[in-house]
Scaffold this active site. Structure first.
Site: not given
Length: 509
Positions: A149, A179, A253
């Site tokens: 993402h 992901d 992230s």
């Protein structure tokens, strides 16, 4: 004034004693002033406590392997109101809290970048910053791991090193289902890299250290413990997250979480936060999952997974009891796709898959992970519980499609004129137009059927793996269940072209 003859000597003695006292006090005071300290009457308080471990050695060794990832994309001339989620999460349920959960962390890492896109518009459509996250090197020649993402919408990528040096990178491959993504730094050079840990040895309560780029502050280090294992947050079929309480925010992230040996135990991928900032609940992709996916991405740029071709649901304690299972473990097959390898091998609706190649299946999620770990074409032994006994079926796995295949049908059953009542179950039913199954026309709101979600329009297609053509079939199945000492019957329900199983208690007495 008359003075007694003996009074003078006594007065003189008193004066001399007073003078001596003053002299002694003066000496003591002078000594105190001269030394500058008061008399020490007791030692200061000091507690000998265990020392908290320092993470400095770990951080010093691993920090050069952790990078910031800056992503650019070509911006189209369309209004951006910030309301859209990334494509990978466009199929989330229409739940405001759940969608906010992913928007806050799994959307665009640099919200300032998005605001900037709304304020300014360039005519040249050049790549511009839209996101930034974290990553880490896993090889000396420049392969690094981050989140899908973070890079999913990017057209160009820049890696910012620990010392501030910026390097261009290319996208090697992505895997939206977990992901994960792999980048490769362009050019020659040797890089400090880290390795994945054996996360099966990670225990709840272990110390962990997260290093990343929160809010663009590269090289930020936070520490905490492993709070839980095996978390399912509804992100996908392979959810098996490690929960940590180290502070993780936007921009973390794709960043690594280390154990005290400097090995990566997990990859930051999501947080739970009502406010948008860290509240001590973060979720990591386990190292074991990441290692297998990353190897495939480095080799082929994509991940191919085995496919069984069945729709499954959890086995509840009531379902287990109705089928004669000793525990509520396994995955109940609600339907087998016509073109799937499972149906070709003989797996049918109502089977409970309990093992794959001898490995126990605890839940539908576990089955998805086990099958997904095999390569397409791999033959596997699938153990099912059917008709009160275990059977083993040999299945040649297919290739997991890029999107779920669903059967479609346009017919809507019309209500027949005559309806029958199953009073013990709280259901009113009628035969379906094609003669296969019973259509539910009414449900007693105070019944067990209503409590378990059965609705008018549902079609009962089987009971205890026996096809239903009339109410007599249901009555016989209930009587057989009572004779066998079972407390419930298992009904197969069809609704909107999908199947599920519901256990309904049988009447006592």
């Amino acid at each position: 004034m008359n003075i007694a003859p003996n009074s003078y000597p006594r007065t003189r003695t008193r004066l001399m004693a007073a003078a001596a006292s003053v002299a002694i006090a003066g000496a003591i005071g002078f000594g105190a002033v001269a030394t500058g300290t008061a008399p020490v009457l007791a030692e200061a308080v000091r507690v000998e406590a265990p020392q908290v471990p320092s993470f400095a050695d770990v951080v010093e060794r691993v920090s050069p392997a952790v990078v910031s990832v800056r992503v650019k994309a070509k911006i189209e001339s369309t209004a951006d109101d910030g309301s859209d989620l990334p494509d990978a999460f466009g199929n989330l349920p229409d739940d405001p809290q759940l969608r906010r959960f992913f928007r806050e962390f799994r959307g665009f890492g640099d919200q300032d970048g998005r605001d900037g896109m709304r304020r300014f518009e360039r005519r040249d459509r050049q790549p511009r910053p839209v996101a930034q996250g974290s990553g880490f090197f896993i090889s000396e020649d420049g392969y690094l791991v981050t989140n899908n993402h973070v890079v999913g919408d990017g057209s160009s990528f820049t890696v910012v090193m620990h010392d501030g040096k910026e390097l261009d990178a290319k996208l090697v491959g992505t895997d939206p289902r977990t992901d994960l993504a792999v980048l490769k730094v362009e050019g020659d050079g040797k890089f400090t890299y880290v390795d994945f840990a054996d996360d099966s040895k990670v225990r709840v309560g272990d110390w962990v250290v997260a290093v990343g780029n929160p809010f663009g502050l590269g090289g930020t280090v936070t520490a905490g413990i492993v709070s839980a294992r095996g978390r399912d947050i509804g992100a996908g079929p392979y959810d098996d997250f490690i929960q940590i309480d180290a502070s993780v925010n936007r921009g973390n992230s794709g960043g690594p979480t280390f154990n005290l040996n400097g090995q990566v135990v997990g990859i930051n991928t999501a947080i739970f936060s009502p406010s948008g900032g860290s509240v001590g609940i973060a979720f990591d992709i386990p190292a074991s999952t990441a290692k297998a996916v990353v190897q495939d991405l480095m080799k082929d740029g994509t991940v191919q997974r085995g496919w069984l071709g069945v729709e499954i649901q959890p086995v509840t304690s009531e379902i287990a009891e109705s089928l004669g299972l000793k525990s509520d473990k396994g995955a109940l097959v609600s339907s087998a796709q016509d073109d799937g390898p499972g149906k070709k091998a003989g797996i049918t609706a109502g089977d409970v898959i309990t093992q794959v190649d001898g490995k126990d299946v605890a839940s539908p999620k576990e089955l998805a992970r086990l099958i997904g770990a095999y390569q397409p074409g791999k033959p596997v032994d699938v153990t099912v519980w059917r008709d009160g006994k275990s059977e083993t079926v040999k299945v040649d796995l297919g290739t997991l499609p890029s999107s779920d295949k669903q059967a479609s049908a346009d017919q809507q059953p019309s209500a027949p004129p005559k309806a029958d009542t199953l009073a013990d179950l709280g259901l009113t039913v009628t035969r379906s137009d094609d003669g296969k199954g019973l259509v539910v026309t009414d449900v007693d709101p105070d019944s067990d059927a209503a409590d378990r979600g059965i609705q008018p329009g549902d079609v009962i297609t089987s009971v205890n793996s026996t096809e239903v053509n009339g109410t007599d079939d249901i009555a016989k199945a209930m009587a057989d269940a009572v004779k066998s000492g079972r407390k419930a019957v298992l009904m197969q329900i069809t609704r909107d072209d999908s199947n599920r199983f519901v256990a309904l208690p049988v009447a006592k007495g």
